[in-house]
Design an enzyme around this catalytic site. Sequence first.
Site, mmCIF file in Angstrom:
data_model
loop_
_atom_site.group_PDB
_atom_site.id
_atom_site.type_symbol
_atom_site.label_atom_id
_atom_site.label_comp_id
_atom_site.label_asym_id
_atom_site.label_seq_id
_atom_site.Cartn_x
_atom_site.Cartn_y
_atom_site.Cartn_z
ATOM 1 N N HIS A 114 15.218 -96.051 48.922
ATOM 2 C CA HIS A 114 16.407 -95.561 48.215
ATOM 3 C C HIS A 114 16.139 -94.287 47.418
ATOM 4 C CE1 HIS A 114 17.980 -99.802 48.826
ATOM 5 N NE2 HIS A 114 18.859 -99.033 49.386
ATOM 6 N N ASP A 120 24.043 -94.488 54.146
ATOM 7 C CA ASP A 120 23.049 -95.557 54.050
ATOM 8 C C ASP A 120 23.505 -96.708 54.939
ATOM 9 O OD1 ASP A 120 20.995 -97.217 53.282
ATOM 10 O OD2 ASP A 120 21.860 -97.711 51.331
HETATM 11 N N1 SAM Z 1 18.709 -99.183 54.250
HETATM 12 C C1 SAM Z 1 19.175 -100.120 55.132
HETATM 13 C C2 SAM Z 1 18.560 -100.006 56.502
HETATM 14 O O1 SAM Z 1 18.162 -98.918 56.907
HETATM 15 O O2 SAM Z 1 18.447 -101.037 57.144
HETATM 16 C C3 SAM Z 1 20.675 -100.111 55.142
HETATM 17 C C4 SAM Z 1 21.144 -100.907 54.002
HETATM 18 S S1 SAM Z 1 22.814 -101.049 53.646
HETATM 19 C C5 SAM Z 1 22.836 -102.795 53.345
HETATM 20 C C6 SAM Z 1 23.720 -100.874 55.155
HETATM 21 C C7 SAM Z 1 25.199 -101.099 54.912
HETATM 22 O O3 SAM Z 1 25.976 -100.286 55.796
HETATM 23 C C8 SAM Z 1 25.678 -102.531 55.135
HETATM 24 O O4 SAM Z 1 26.104 -103.061 53.910
HETATM 25 C C9 SAM Z 1 26.816 -102.411 56.139
HETATM 26 O O5 SAM Z 1 27.870 -103.313 55.896
HETATM 27 C C10 SAM Z 1 27.218 -100.951 55.952
HETATM 28 N N2 SAM Z 1 27.912 -100.366 57.118
HETATM 29 C C11 SAM Z 1 27.576 -100.500 58.409
HETATM 30 N N3 SAM Z 1 28.447 -99.827 59.198
HETATM 31 C C12 SAM Z 1 29.355 -99.263 58.364
HETATM 32 C C13 SAM Z 1 30.503 -98.442 58.572
HETATM 33 N N4 SAM Z 1 30.897 -98.121 59.811
HETATM 34 N N5 SAM Z 1 31.206 -98.022 57.490
HETATM 35 C C14 SAM Z 1 30.805 -98.371 56.231
HETATM 36 N N6 SAM Z 1 29.743 -99.144 55.982
HETATM 37 C C15 SAM Z 1 29.020 -99.585 57.023
#
Ligand code: SAM
Length: 272
Positions: A58, A148
């Site tokens: 992060h 992210d």
């Molecule tokens: N750092 C982490 C990794 O590389 O594995 C990512 C962590 S963060 C929890 C990822 C987030 O992106 C999730 O909470 C997921 O719900 C969100 N996410 C995935 N696709 C998305 C989209 N199309 N729009 C908004 N959020 C999204």
Amino acid sequence: MEWFVEKHNGTGFMVKIDKKIFEEEGLQKIEIFSTSLGKMLVIDGKIQFTEADEKFYHEMLVHVPMIMHPNPEKVLIIGGGDGGAAREAIKHKPREIKMVEIDEKVVEACKKYIGIDENALDRIEIIYEDGIEFVKKCEEKFDVIIVDGSDPDAVSKPLISREFYHNCSNIGEIFVTQSQSPFLQKDYFEKILKNSSSFPYRKIYLSHIPSYPSGMWSFLLASNSKLEMDKKELLKRYKNRKIKTMHYNVDLHMASFCLPNWLIEIVKKYVK
Ligand code: SAM
């Protein structure tokens, strides 16, 4: 003894599980474990972070683009439901942080069972929507856009599309996205480079994140204007903003842009 194993292209990362704390299946399968690396969030079978090394990720994801901007007042985070990116972005005291997260359940579970956000998720505006749709219709401009997302499967897949990058380049000054492991996930990495060409200026930087595939992790930094990196100026901003970090520092910032020869060759195919 129980182990969680995440496999990628013929390799695997193992972490010892003490117990499963939470599980829910909705838009995505969300699991939280207590492990030998602290609490661990898993979405659709993929490790999102462990408490032991989430700051490595992060802090590099957020401080590199934020410090490159002379005055980041408006910040957009796409994804980032665990709140780690929001926690770091707040340290720059921007006027506004908007986070667009597709899955409310991730935010609820992380707040209740983990808390790496240190209450950041209560201090920012959260919009529960697909990031793809948000940037398509967005008329606001942002100083910094931070993507992210998880591995580009399922709901995250369009977050590496040409259309998404194009729309972000219309509304953001400095843009960053995690760009997977160039060693174990070369296909994803090259697709990200190929599809992000609407940004005239792009650079790749690296960080070591032990719990991500191969540990060798990359980030794409992009902009419509030249990405200047004057170390003295970056140090001044880091000091003036009084940012406290566990992993990031300006020396590491500068060094993270030094790439090995084999990676320079790959990047050169897409970034002139
Ligand atoms: N750092 C982490 C990794 O590389 O594995 C990512 C962590 S963060 C929890 C990822 C987030 O992106 C999730 O909470 C997921 O719900 C969100 N996410 C995935 N696709 C998305 C989209 N199309 N729009 C908004 N959020 C999204």
